[in-house]
Design a protein around this motif. Sequence first.
Motif, PDB file in Angstrom:
ATOM      1  N   GLY A 172      27.932  -4.734 -60.511  1.00 45.14           N
ATOM      2  CA  GLY A 172      27.817  -3.849 -61.662  1.00 45.14           C
ATOM      3  C   GLY A 172      28.200  -4.459 -62.989  1.00 45.14           C
ATOM      4  O   GLY A 172      28.518  -3.743 -63.943  1.00 45.14           O
ATOM      5  N   ARG A 173      28.157  -5.801 -63.089  1.00 42.87           N
ATOM      6  CA  ARG A 173      28.616  -6.461 -64.313  1.00 42.87           C
ATOM      7  C   ARG A 173      27.649  -6.307 -65.481  1.00 42.87           C
ATOM      8  O   ARG A 173      28.050  -6.440 -66.637  1.00 42.87           O
ATOM      9  N   TYR A 174      26.371  -6.052 -65.214  1.00 44.95           N
ATOM     10  CA  TYR A 174      25.375  -6.099 -66.278  1.00 44.95           C
ATOM     11  C   TYR A 174      24.745  -4.730 -66.503  1.00 44.95           C
ATOM     12  O   TYR A 174      24.369  -4.043 -65.553  1.00 44.95           O
ATOM     13  N   SER A 175      24.614  -4.391 -67.772  1.00 47.35           N
ATOM     14  CA  SER A 175      23.958  -3.127 -68.124  1.00 47.35           C
ATOM     15  C   SER A 175      22.501  -3.349 -68.498  1.00 47.35           C
ATOM     16  O   SER A 175      21.748  -2.393 -68.657  1.00 47.35           O
ATOM     17  N   ALA A 176      22.094  -4.605 -68.658  1.00 42.72           N
ATOM     18  CA  ALA A 176      20.716  -4.919 -69.019  1.00 42.72           C
ATOM     19  C   ALA A 176      20.314  -6.226 -68.363  1.00 42.72           C
ATOM     20  O   ALA A 176      21.162  -7.082 -68.079  1.00 42.72           O
ATOM     21  N   GLY A 177      19.008  -6.379 -68.124  1.00 45.97           N
ATOM     22  CA  GLY A 177      18.491  -7.612 -67.566  1.00 45.97           C
ATOM     23  C   GLY A 177      17.732  -8.389 -68.617  1.00 45.97           C
ATOM     24  O   GLY A 177      17.945  -8.218 -69.819  1.00 45.97           O
ATOM     25  N   PHE A 178      16.840  -9.247 -68.150  1.00 47.07           N
ATOM     26  CA  PHE A 178      15.991 -10.008 -69.061  1.00 47.07           C
ATOM     27  C   PHE A 178      14.748  -9.187 -69.365  1.00 47.07           C
ATOM     28  O   PHE A 178      14.068  -8.710 -68.460  1.00 47.07           O
ATOM     29  N   SER A 179      14.443  -9.025 -70.641  1.00 46.54           N
ATOM     30  CA  SER A 179      13.245  -8.305 -71.069  1.00 46.54           C
ATOM     31  C   SER A 179      12.723  -8.977 -72.318  1.00 46.54           C
ATOM     32  O   SER A 179      13.402  -9.011 -73.347  1.00 46.54           O
ATOM     33  N   SER A 180      11.522  -9.546 -72.229  1.00 49.17           N
ATOM     34  CA  SER A 180      10.991 -10.270 -73.377  1.00 49.17           C
ATOM     35  C   SER A 180       9.473 -10.237 -73.346  1.00 49.17           C
ATOM     36  O   SER A 180       8.858 -10.344 -72.288  1.00 49.17           O
ATOM     37  N   MET A 181       8.880 -10.104 -74.524  1.00 52.71           N
ATOM     38  CA  MET A 181       7.435 -10.111 -74.627  1.00 52.71           C
ATOM     39  C   MET A 181       6.886 -11.491 -74.306  1.00 52.71           C
ATOM     40  O   MET A 181       7.427 -12.509 -74.754  1.00 52.71           O
ATOM     41  N   PRO A 236      18.456  -7.686 -62.347  1.00 51.53           N
ATOM     42  CA  PRO A 236      19.249  -7.805 -61.124  1.00 51.53           C
ATOM     43  C   PRO A 236      19.866  -6.475 -60.730  1.00 51.53           C
ATOM     44  O   PRO A 236      19.852  -5.504 -61.495  1.00 51.53           O
ATOM     45  N   ASN A 237      20.413  -6.445 -59.534  1.00 48.19           N
ATOM     46  CA  ASN A 237      21.099  -5.240 -59.080  1.00 48.19           C
ATOM     47  C   ASN A 237      22.255  -4.919 -60.021  1.00 48.19           C
ATOM     48  O   ASN A 237      22.869  -5.808 -60.609  1.00 48.19           O
ATOM     49  N   GLY A 238      22.507  -3.621 -60.168  1.00 48.00           N
ATOM     50  CA  GLY A 238      23.554  -3.165 -61.082  1.00 48.00           C
ATOM     51  C   GLY A 238      23.025  -2.693 -62.410  1.00 48.00           C
ATOM     52  O   GLY A 238      23.715  -1.971 -63.138  1.00 48.00           O
ATOM     53  N   VAL A 239      21.805  -3.110 -62.757  1.00 50.26           N
ATOM     54  CA  VAL A 239      21.178  -2.621 -63.986  1.00 50.26           C
ATOM     55  C   VAL A 239      20.490  -1.299 -63.642  1.00 50.26           C
ATOM     56  O   VAL A 239      19.385  -1.273 -63.124  1.00 50.26           O
ATOM     57  N   SER A 240      21.176  -0.216 -63.861  1.00 47.11           N
ATOM     58  CA  SER A 240      20.749   1.165 -63.574  1.00 47.11           C
ATOM     59  C   SER A 240      20.755   1.485 -62.090  1.00 47.11           C
ATOM     60  O   SER A 240      21.172   2.567 -61.675  1.00 47.11           O
ATOM     61  N   ILE A 241      20.259   0.594 -61.252  1.00 45.89           N
ATOM     62  CA  ILE A 241      20.229   0.798 -59.801  1.00 45.89           C
ATOM     63  C   ILE A 241      20.643  -0.509 -59.119  1.00 45.89           C
ATOM     64  O   ILE A 241      20.678  -1.568 -59.756  1.00 45.89           O
ATOM     65  N   ASP A 242      20.919  -0.441 -57.833  1.00 49.15           N
ATOM     66  CA  ASP A 242      21.433  -1.609 -57.116  1.00 49.15           C
ATOM     67  C   ASP A 242      20.336  -2.403 -56.421  1.00 49.15           C
ATOM     68  O   ASP A 242      20.532  -2.928 -55.319  1.00 49.15           O
ATOM     69  N   TYR A 243      19.195  -2.506 -57.070  1.00 52.46           N
ATOM     70  CA  TYR A 243      18.055  -3.226 -56.497  1.00 52.46           C
ATOM     71  C   TYR A 243      17.590  -4.302 -57.476  1.00 52.46           C
ATOM     72  O   TYR A 243      17.542  -4.087 -58.688  1.00 52.46           O
ATOM     73  N   ASN A 244      17.229  -5.457 -56.936  1.00 52.20           N
ATOM     74  CA  ASN A 244      16.698  -6.564 -57.720  1.00 52.20           C
ATOM     75  C   ASN A 244      15.188  -6.393 -57.864  1.00 52.20           C
ATOM     76  O   ASN A 244      14.510  -6.068 -56.896  1.00 52.20           O
ATOM     77  N   ARG A 245      14.653  -6.656 -59.056  1.00 55.02           N
ATOM     78  CA  ARG A 245      13.217  -6.509 -59.246  1.00 55.02           C
ATOM     79  C   ARG A 245      12.749  -7.336 -60.444  1.00 55.02           C
ATOM     80  O   ARG A 245      13.546  -7.661 -61.335  1.00 55.02           O
ATOM     81  N   ALA A 246      11.440  -7.661 -60.435  1.00 56.82           N
ATOM     82  CA  ALA A 246      10.819  -8.397 -61.538  1.00 56.82           C
ATOM     83  C   ALA A 246       9.368  -7.963 -61.627  1.00 56.82           C
ATOM     84  O   ALA A 246       8.697  -7.799 -60.601  1.00 56.82           O
ATOM     85  N   TYR A 247       8.881  -7.802 -62.847  1.00 57.92           N
ATOM     86  CA  TYR A 247       7.507  -7.320 -63.005  1.00 57.92           C
ATOM     87  C   TYR A 247       7.038  -7.519 -64.439  1.00 57.92           C
ATOM     88  O   TYR A 247       7.822  -7.831 -65.340  1.00 57.92           O
ATOM     89  N   ALA A 248       5.732  -7.347 -64.631  1.00 60.06           N
ATOM     90  CA  ALA A 248       5.146  -7.349 -65.974  1.00 60.06           C
ATOM     91  C   ALA A 248       4.929  -5.910 -66.411  1.00 60.06           C
ATOM     92  O   ALA A 248       4.505  -5.068 -65.620  1.00 60.06           O
TER      93      ALA A 248
END
Length: 729
Positions: free
Chosen positions: A206-215, A278-290
């Motif tokens: 739960g260390r992170y409140s945000a992940g990577f998000s970039s155009m 990563p997990n901890g950003v809103s939910i405990d699941y890892n994900r990546a997408y466009a």
Amino acid sequence: MNRKPIKIISMLAATLLITAQLLTCVGVGSAYGDEAPAKTQTAGANSRYTMQVNEDTLGLTITDNKTGAFMESFTSYDDGLANKTWWGAMNSAVVLTLISGSDDTKQANTFNDNVTKKVTYTDTGFTATLFWTTYKVGLTIEVSLTEDGLTVRVPDDSIKEDGDKYKIGTIALYPYMGTSYLDSKTGYILVPDGNGALIYLNDKEGRYSAGFSSMIYGSDIGFDESKVESLLWDQYKIVNSAEQVIAPVFGIAHTDDRMAYLAVVEDGAMRASIECLPNGVSIDYNRAYAKFVERRLYTQPTSNNSTSGSLHLTESERSHSDLQVRYIFLSEDEANYAGMANAYRAYLTERGILKNTDEGFKTRVDFLGSDREEWVIGTSAVVMTTVEDINEIYADLESKGVKDIFTVYKGWQKGGIYNVPISKFKPDRKIGSANELAELIAAGREKGIDIYLYDDALRINPDEYNVTFNVVKKINKRKYEEETYKDVYESFNWITPARSGELLNKLTAQLAKKGVDGLCVAGITSNLFSYTYSGDTYTRYDTAASYLRTAEALAASDRLVLEQPFAYLWGTTNAFLDMPMYTSSFIVEDTFVPFLSIVLKGVMPVYSEYVNFEANRQEFFLKLIETGTYPSFYITKESSAELIYTNSNDIYSSQYDAYSETIKEYADELSAIADKTAGAVITAHDLLEDSVTRVTYSNGVKVYINYGETPASADGVSLDAMSYAVIGK
């Protein structure tokens, strides 16, 4: 021997295995109700992979027929903590955000909402026509299994907005492909930040409140507000800008299962973001997408007076482009970030986007001709490196044994480096005449020295040129101004893509008359934006198409190199200049990996950012070795102290006398390594223990780099602190 029955039996066995897996997965209870058995069936199969689809949710399971490893586009485990909205997103094939009035936060998905589905099976997959009856929006999703993975496509003409209240803001396709819960899988997410980064699939607690998000291809100045820079004494940057997403890719590797994928955004990349969470950003699941952007809100001032108020408006027209993501699945020894890079190199090569232009090692020695400083009336020239100076420097380097040189000459034009745009071959008379400059370039060619004239084809200086016409306005019709935080020229405007093309054509025509054919183009190579001009609105798709046409025309008739070019331009350049050697160092990222360097090494010459601006030069030198990147120096004949009252005052160290020996040392040492890896590509890249990295080339050469402060060893190779070793050939 007839092998066909064996192949059929193998595929049937794989199908039975997957069905058992899916039935086990859907047996997990959910607080939001999916007690009814899911309908699953094989939607596609070939010699390598089998694709199963859940007919209710359109969830996918892709199984490697050889190993039995599989990845899912949904979560098969409910920890009971996600709310209904999140649980729906985690189990949806399509997730939308909708805009209603000034609210762009409404989510719609294929799991929670009333969605009519018409599924039609094809030879390689299926097509699903979806319509959200509550919101009166819809689209068609086309899913196809390929020999190396999967394509997911939404045709532009299938996107429907039949109501007045809701418009589509963004579209995400299978945003949970390869998802995992906390640390249930060992592996990582490949993040396309700068050269490349990894986010490990360990429990982030739960260390992170945000992940990577970039155009992809950078932010859009047509919408985004200017950033406030962190400045020392109101003029010196003390925080580096974030790196851009140069290539439209991301990936996930499950290293314990030895299965991974590289995702390539093939259509719609010009207006899409990469989300790596990563997990901890809103939910405990890892994900990546466009996430594809169809519409945005923007702020429209109600008058020229900035204090008079503003309105929040929605783009009247959505983006128009097909949307497509290609998943290239990787198995066993290739199921890692180096395998992803190898797959991307092959992908680009097969499509003719990437061509072999690497003719061997060269040291990049760039020069600054002149800049301007304020004078009693107007400005006065500050001459830093003349044509004669360059001849003398070349002669001195040759005497030191440095002969293979690549040069970009900046600030050669009349009025200095910031007198832009350039439309004529008219050098500043204080650095030399047109004939002298042309002779320098011709003489360099005969000696194997590549010399390119620098042209920022994006910017226009409002202090030197009329900016009434052919300049970019933002979507809100306000003229875009780029602040410099400098004293001489405080801001620049950007010229329209069509105008950039016109001026480049004029310049190259004049260069051709003088026999000069080397051009380095900047600005338009690393910026993409929406804009308005003469009452018309242009999207990033329009801008990219215009820049690509311009670059293709230049490449057809000229020697062309591009400064930090976005991937869609790689087919037009003979070299990649200013490769990022690090990432943005976002806290969510666990480590740097040279993804782009692995892709390009041995195919296209790649040059670093300037060595003389690096704080930790020893580590940077090792990075050059690790990535196979050629070194770059920004050189002046005169002391950089002369620039203190110019817009180039951030060049704090550049005088040739201070760097001549460093250039020789770098050239000698790095060229010796380049000789051993010549013609080879990087096939493997491993982060070993004790801060040691191992790089393996296709010709068998292995390079070991120890970034640690103490001696280390790997594979029987002993390494001093902060050192390297080359083994083989």
